[in-house]
Design a protein around this motif. Structure first.
Motif, mmCIF file in Angstrom:
data_model
loop_
_atom_site.group_PDB
_atom_site.id
_atom_site.type_symbol
_atom_site.label_atom_id
_atom_site.label_comp_id
_atom_site.label_asym_id
_atom_site.label_seq_id
_atom_site.Cartn_x
_atom_site.Cartn_y
_atom_site.Cartn_z
ATOM 1 N N TYR A 63 0.828 -1.204 0.000
ATOM 2 C CA TYR A 63 0.000 0.000 0.000
ATOM 3 C C TYR A 63 0.865 1.258 0.000
ATOM 4 O O TYR A 63 0.595 2.210 -0.737
ATOM 5 C CB TYR A 63 -0.935 0.008 1.212
ATOM 6 C CG TYR A 63 -1.787 1.252 1.294
ATOM 7 C CD1 TYR A 63 -2.949 1.356 0.546
ATOM 8 C CD2 TYR A 63 -1.415 2.317 2.097
ATOM 9 C CE1 TYR A 63 -3.730 2.503 0.607
ATOM 10 C CE2 TYR A 63 -2.185 3.469 2.165
ATOM 11 C CZ TYR A 63 -3.341 3.551 1.421
ATOM 12 O OH TYR A 63 -4.100 4.685 1.468
ATOM 13 N N ILE A 64 1.916 1.262 0.810
ATOM 14 C CA ILE A 64 2.790 2.428 0.901
ATOM 15 C C ILE A 64 3.500 2.662 -0.437
ATOM 16 O O ILE A 64 3.579 3.801 -0.912
ATOM 17 C CB ILE A 64 3.793 2.267 2.061
ATOM 18 C CG1 ILE A 64 3.045 2.345 3.392
ATOM 19 C CG2 ILE A 64 4.880 3.322 2.003
ATOM 20 C CD1 ILE A 64 3.866 1.937 4.596
ATOM 21 N N CYS A 65 4.001 1.600 -1.047
ATOM 22 C CA CYS A 65 4.671 1.744 -2.345
ATOM 23 C C CYS A 65 3.699 2.216 -3.420
ATOM 24 O O CYS A 65 4.044 3.055 -4.258
ATOM 25 C CB CYS A 65 5.315 0.425 -2.761
ATOM 26 S SG CYS A 65 6.738 -0.014 -1.764
ATOM 27 N N LYS A 66 2.490 1.690 -3.410
ATOM 28 C CA LYS A 66 1.473 2.100 -4.372
ATOM 29 C C LYS A 66 1.138 3.578 -4.185
ATOM 30 O O LYS A 66 1.028 4.331 -5.154
ATOM 31 C CB LYS A 66 0.215 1.253 -4.188
ATOM 32 C CG LYS A 66 -0.904 1.595 -5.119
ATOM 33 C CD LYS A 66 -2.135 0.755 -4.832
ATOM 34 C CE LYS A 66 -3.339 1.464 -5.354
ATOM 35 N NZ LYS A 66 -4.499 1.334 -4.557
ATOM 36 N N HIS A 67 1.019 3.988 -2.957
ATOM 37 C CA HIS A 67 0.705 5.378 -2.645
ATOM 38 C C HIS A 67 1.850 6.298 -3.093
ATOM 39 O O HIS A 67 1.606 7.368 -3.652
ATOM 40 C CB HIS A 67 0.471 5.535 -1.129
ATOM 41 C CG HIS A 67 0.075 6.888 -0.715
ATOM 42 N ND1 HIS A 67 -1.134 7.451 -1.041
ATOM 43 C CD2 HIS A 67 0.729 7.828 0.015
ATOM 44 C CE1 HIS A 67 -1.217 8.672 -0.542
ATOM 45 N NE2 HIS A 67 -0.073 8.921 0.116
ATOM 46 N N ASN A 68 3.088 5.858 -2.901
ATOM 47 C CA ASN A 68 4.244 6.658 -3.320
ATOM 48 C C ASN A 68 4.319 6.761 -4.845
ATOM 49 O O ASN A 68 4.683 7.815 -5.379
ATOM 50 C CB ASN A 68 5.540 6.081 -2.758
ATOM 51 C CG ASN A 68 5.662 6.308 -1.263
ATOM 52 O OD1 ASN A 68 5.013 7.177 -0.712
ATOM 53 N ND2 ASN A 68 6.492 5.497 -0.627
ATOM 54 N N ARG A 69 3.989 5.677 -5.550
ATOM 55 C CA ARG A 69 3.998 5.725 -7.019
ATOM 56 C C ARG A 69 2.928 6.674 -7.541
ATOM 57 O O ARG A 69 3.151 7.424 -8.490
ATOM 58 C CB ARG A 69 3.774 4.322 -7.605
ATOM 59 C CG ARG A 69 4.993 3.452 -7.563
ATOM 60 C CD ARG A 69 4.792 2.197 -8.415
ATOM 61 N NE ARG A 69 3.610 1.442 -8.006
ATOM 62 C CZ ARG A 69 3.615 0.393 -7.217
ATOM 63 N NH1 ARG A 69 4.759 -0.040 -6.733
ATOM 64 N NH2 ARG A 69 2.507 -0.243 -6.917
ATOM 65 N N GLU A 70 1.744 6.657 -6.919
ATOM 66 C CA GLU A 70 0.676 7.573 -7.338
ATOM 67 C C GLU A 70 1.066 9.023 -7.073
ATOM 68 O O GLU A 70 0.788 9.900 -7.871
ATOM 69 C CB GLU A 70 -0.618 7.250 -6.588
ATOM 70 C CG GLU A 70 -1.276 5.960 -7.035
ATOM 71 C CD GLU A 70 -2.488 5.618 -6.186
ATOM 72 O OE1 GLU A 70 -2.764 6.328 -5.196
ATOM 73 O OE2 GLU A 70 -3.148 4.615 -6.502
ATOM 74 N N LYS A 71 1.731 9.234 -5.963
ATOM 75 C CA LYS A 71 2.185 10.571 -5.607
ATOM 76 C C LYS A 71 3.243 11.076 -6.596
ATOM 77 O O LYS A 71 3.236 12.239 -6.988
ATOM 78 C CB LYS A 71 2.773 10.554 -4.192
ATOM 79 C CG LYS A 71 2.565 11.763 -3.402
ATOM 80 C CD LYS A 71 3.139 11.503 -2.002
ATOM 81 C CE LYS A 71 2.681 12.489 -1.009
ATOM 82 N NZ LYS A 71 3.260 12.266 0.296
ATOM 83 N N ALA A 72 4.135 10.204 -7.010
ATOM 84 C CA ALA A 72 5.204 10.572 -7.949
ATOM 85 C C ALA A 72 4.646 10.830 -9.353
ATOM 86 O O ALA A 72 5.210 11.619 -10.104
ATOM 87 C CB ALA A 72 6.265 9.486 -7.996
ATOM 88 N N ALA A 73 3.554 10.155 -9.695
ATOM 89 C CA ALA A 73 2.957 10.321 -11.030
ATOM 90 C C ALA A 73 2.279 11.678 -11.173
ATOM 91 O O ALA A 73 2.119 12.166 -12.289
ATOM 92 C CB ALA A 73 1.972 9.208 -11.310
ATOM 93 N N LEU A 74 1.903 12.288 -10.063
ATOM 94 C CA LEU A 74 1.235 13.590 -10.142
ATOM 95 C C LEU A 74 2.224 14.644 -10.331
ATOM 96 O O LEU A 74 2.760 15.319 -10.841
ATOM 97 C CB LEU A 74 0.472 13.873 -8.845
ATOM 98 C CG LEU A 74 -0.704 12.960 -8.563
ATOM 99 C CD1 LEU A 74 -1.283 13.281 -7.193
ATOM 100 C CD2 LEU A 74 -1.774 13.112 -9.627
#
Length: 74
Positions: A63-74
């Motif tokens: 979940y943390i990695c997924k959240h970080n990837r979504e954050k980086a994509a923005l």
């Protein structure tokens, strides 16, 4: 609400990661000393706790990695 969820997930990840270490040591001790063969119920309990903590830790990390990837994509 999303910040609260992230804080809860991060707290669960930290707690499960810290708690898995003594349980893993106990599991290794049971294997080396042979107490798992004498009392299989204790071994099953230890294994259940270990794999539960492992699953919680891995799901939180995912979940943390997924959240970080979504954050980086923005």
């Amino acid at each position: 609400m999303k910040k609260l969820t992230s804080k809860i997930i991060r707290t669960l990840c930290t707690i499960s990661t810290i708690a898995i270490i003594p349980v893993a040591i106990l599991e290794i001790y049971e294997i080396i000393s042979g107490t798992a063969a004498v009392d299989p119920h204790l071994g099953n309990l230890t294994e259940g706790i270990f794999w539960s903590l492992f699953a919680v830790s891995q799901l939180c990390n995912w979940y943390i990695c997924k959240h970080n990837r979504e954050k980086a994509a923005l």
